[in-house]
Design a protein around this motif. Structure first.
Motif, short mmCIF file in Angstrom:
data_model
loop_
_atom_site.label_atom_id
_atom_site.label_comp_id
_atom_site.label_asym_id
_atom_site.label_seq_id
_atom_site.Cartn_x
_atom_site.Cartn_y
_atom_site.Cartn_z
N VAL A 35 0.84 -1.18 0.00
CA VAL A 35 0.00 0.00 0.00
C VAL A 35 0.88 1.23 0.00
N GLY A 36 0.49 2.24 -0.76
CA GLY A 36 1.27 3.48 -0.75
C GLY A 36 0.65 4.48 -1.70
N SER A 37 1.00 5.74 -1.51
CA SER A 37 0.37 6.77 -2.32
C SER A 37 0.93 6.75 -3.74
N ASN A 38 0.36 7.61 -4.58
CA ASN A 38 0.75 7.71 -5.97
C ASN A 38 2.24 8.02 -6.08
N GLY A 39 2.96 7.25 -6.90
CA GLY A 39 4.38 7.50 -7.09
C GLY A 39 5.30 6.82 -6.09
N ALA A 40 4.72 6.03 -5.18
CA ALA A 40 5.53 5.37 -4.15
C ALA A 40 6.45 4.29 -4.73
N GLY A 41 6.06 3.73 -5.88
CA GLY A 41 6.87 2.68 -6.50
C GLY A 41 6.16 1.34 -6.60
#
Ligand SMILES: Nc1ncnc2c1ncn2[C@@H]1O[C@H](COP(=O)(O)OP(=O)(O)O)[C@@H](O)[C@H]1O
Ligand SMILES: [Mg+2]
Length: 235
Positions: A35-41
């Motif tokens: 899980v992670g925001s936009n652009g996290a990879g």
């Protein structure tokens, strides 16, 4: 033995260090989410696993064997990616998209059996067989994208933001389907930006921020962690 083991993965796009020393594992029949925001990879990790994006360092193993680096070899080892935004062959029919998913194998009875398995999961696709993929609803397109991946008979299914653009009720059905697919013996790696529901159905979750893991734990626990809700789950 882990179904998937990733150790110290590093990925660069030119000078951009998109994935910075990421390590994780997915046990057989586990659902694990990143899980992670936009652009996290997140997508970079998925494309790297699929052999489409090259890695600058790290080891990847599938069921204890080194994962090859070419996309078709990766599929042959039992890894199938349902990419972000689905990337269906929109001018082609539902049936043609499913056949594409089985491109490694010959036609015939096997193909028919595999399609029937998809129809058991998603009965609506049977009614839509002759329809062009681009004319399906968002939810139906996601069903088709998952089915196309299942047609390669994977052991590990990678899902990149399957809930993107879907209505909440459709997302709920989708999550139930992912649980069903796991119930049939599949190992699932799930990546989501809108993550509460993904974490709820996951055995374990990892929080990715700017190419590194910040936190990990049991999925439902992360979904209820106030700090995580504030930072990542739009609480
Ligand atoms: N093809 C590419 N070329 C250069 N930079 C890229 C490319 N794809 C992604 N990036 C960059 O890598 C980082 C991670 O992107 P991505 O993996 O798509 O994140 P996520 O899927 O979590 O939104 C971002 O900074 C993004 O701009
Ligand atoms: Mg992405």
């Amino acid at each position: 033995m882990s179904a998937l083991r990733v150790e110290d993965l590093n990925v660069h796009y030119g000078t951009i260090h998109a994935v910075q020393g990421v390590s994780f594992s997915v046990g057989e029949r586990e659902i694990v989410s990143i899980v992670g925001s936009n652009g996290a990879g997140k997508s970079t990790i998925m494309w790297t696993l699929a052999g489409v994006v090259g890695r600058s360092g790290g080891n990847i193993e599938i069921f204890g064997e080194r994962l090859p680096r070419k996309p078709h070899e990766v599929v042959a080892r039992g890894l199938a990616l349902v990419p972000e935004r689905r990337r269906l062959f929109t001018p082609l029919s539902v049936e043609e998209n499913l056949v594409m998913g089985a491109y490694r194998r010959k036609k015939g009875k096997d193909l028919q059996d595999d399609m029937e398995r998809c129809f058991q999961l998603f009965p609506i696709l049977k009614q839509r067989m002759g329809q062009r993929a681009g004319t399906l609803s968002g939810g139906e397109q996601q069903m088709l994208a998952i089915s196309r991946a299942l047609m390669s008979r994977p052991r590990v299914l990678l899902l990149d933001e399957p809930s993107l653009g879907l209505a909440p009720i459709v997302v709920e059905t989708l999550m139930e389907t992912i649980l069903r697919i796991r119930g049939e013996g599949m190992t699932v790696l799930l990546v989501e930006q809108n993550a509460t529901q993904a974490l709820e159905i996951s055995d374990r979750g990892y929080i990715l921020e700017a190419g590194r893991f910040q936190k990990s734990g049991p999925g439902p626990e992360l979904a209820r962690d106030p700090q995580i809700i504030k930072a990542y789950l739009g609480g």
